[in-house]
Design an enzyme around this catalytic site. Structure first.
Site, PDB file in Angstrom:
ATOM      1  CB  SER A  64     -65.340 -39.357 -45.654  1.00  0.00           C
ATOM      2  OG  SER A  64     -64.700 -40.552 -45.235  1.00  0.00           O
ATOM      3  CE1 TYR A  79     -68.638 -42.625 -48.742  1.00  0.00           C
ATOM      4  CE2 TYR A  79     -66.392 -42.669 -47.892  1.00  0.00           C
ATOM      5  CZ  TYR A  79     -67.737 -42.391 -47.716  1.00  0.00           C
ATOM      6  OH  TYR A  79     -68.172 -41.875 -46.514  1.00  0.00           O
TER       7      TYR A  79
END
Length: 316
Positions: free
Chosen positions: A173, A186
């Site tokens: 990501s 995350y």
């Protein structure tokens, strides 16, 4: 070898690879043929995983679909079989469970064959302030977002090494290279996934396994259920990515054997600036782009008590 000779060899190789990279910036690499390749995609029940499966099926690949969501996974399988005559195998697998990964991996090897393209796509996100994130959600983030990569590599890499043929794909990501507020668990898990994939890439090259490729994908927020409600202040600069755009870009990167894929293009600018500007300047840029409030509606739904699959650990 003396220093002068070593330096001459280094400069020669460096210049060659620099010119090679410029050449491929102008003339894209020839896309490889994936007909008959066994492609395993985790998190294939919906969103990006489903789209990638559909696209690989259209190229003649043999699909192996993994997801904890059996119903959604079977729906992906059904869609592919309705659209084209493709070999598709769907397995229910909890990627956060090491024993389950190894068990289903053995089943795949017996029933389908050795996986040659592994796409670690399954992921979960919590989206809460650090001190408001329960321990079990932190653990879940790491188990699904990075530990599952260790286990799938352990399961399928040996056969790739033996054949000196394969492709490892890590869906990390933009939050795996730049910290984003209210995504501490995350970000940490995606940073780890990025580092793991990059480390293994260099390890394989030093083992002279040049036919095993790696692609590390770092997209900004994609418009999937996982980040539903997230927004961006200036879409022209830092847009939410559509699933179609993200899936096609990832497919192209894999077919061209590209090591890094960072989306959108403006992300490259942000990553470069991170290395040279001050912390206060970084914060100012984040505020300007609205990165400090991009999760506001996402968090608000959390606080309202609405059940969200992304926080319940459903793999997407």
């Amino acid at each position: 070898m003396n220093v002068l000779l070593d330096t001459s060899i280094f400069l020669g190789k460096f210049l060659y690879y620099f010119l090679e990279s410029l050449y491929y910036k102008i003339i894209p690499k020839k896309k490889k043929d994936v007909t008959g390749e066994i492609v395993l995609i985790t998190g294939a029940a919906s969103g990006l995983g489903r789209l990638l499966a559909i696209k690989f099926a259209s190229l003649g690949a043999i699909l192996v679909l993994w997801d904890i969501n059996e119903e959604g996974n079977m729906e992906t399988c059904r869609i592919i079989k309705e659209e084209r005559d493709a070999k598709v195998f769907a397995y229910t697998c909890d990627c956060s469970n090491r024993q389950d990964v190894y068990r289903v991996a053995d089943q795949v090897k017996k029933e389908v064959g050795n996986v040659t393209i592994l796409i670690n796509n399954a992921g979960v996100v919590t989206g809460r302030e650090f001190l408001k994130t329960p321990d079990h959600m932190v653990e879940r983030s790491f188990l699904v977002n990075v530990m599952s990569h260790f286990w799938t590599y352990k399961a399928f890499l040996p056969a790739m090494l033996e054949a000196n043929h394969g492709h490892l794909v890590c869906i990390s990501s933009f939050a795996g290279i730049v910290g984003i507020n209210e995504l501490s668990d995350y970000c940490a898990s995606k940073f780890a996934a990025y580092g793991f994939a990059e480390s293994l890439h260099f390890e394989l090259k030093l083992l002279q396994k040049s036919k095993i490729n790696t692609t590390i994908v770092c997209p900004y927020f994609i418009k999937t259920g996982m980040f539903e409600g997230c927004s961006t202040k200036y879409p022209l600069l830092l847009p939410m990515l559509t699933q179609e755009y993200a899936a096609q870009s990832i497919l192209n990167a894999i077919l061209e054997e590209q090591l890094y894929l960072i989306m959108p293009r403006f992300s490259h600018v942000a990553l470069f600036l991170k290395q040279i500007i001050s912390t206060n300047m970084m914060m100012t840029m984040a505020e300007y782009l609205g990165m400090d409030i991009s999760l506001a509606s996402f968090i608000e739904r959390e606080k309202s008590g609405e059940v969200q699959t992304k926080t319940e650990g459903k793999q997407q």
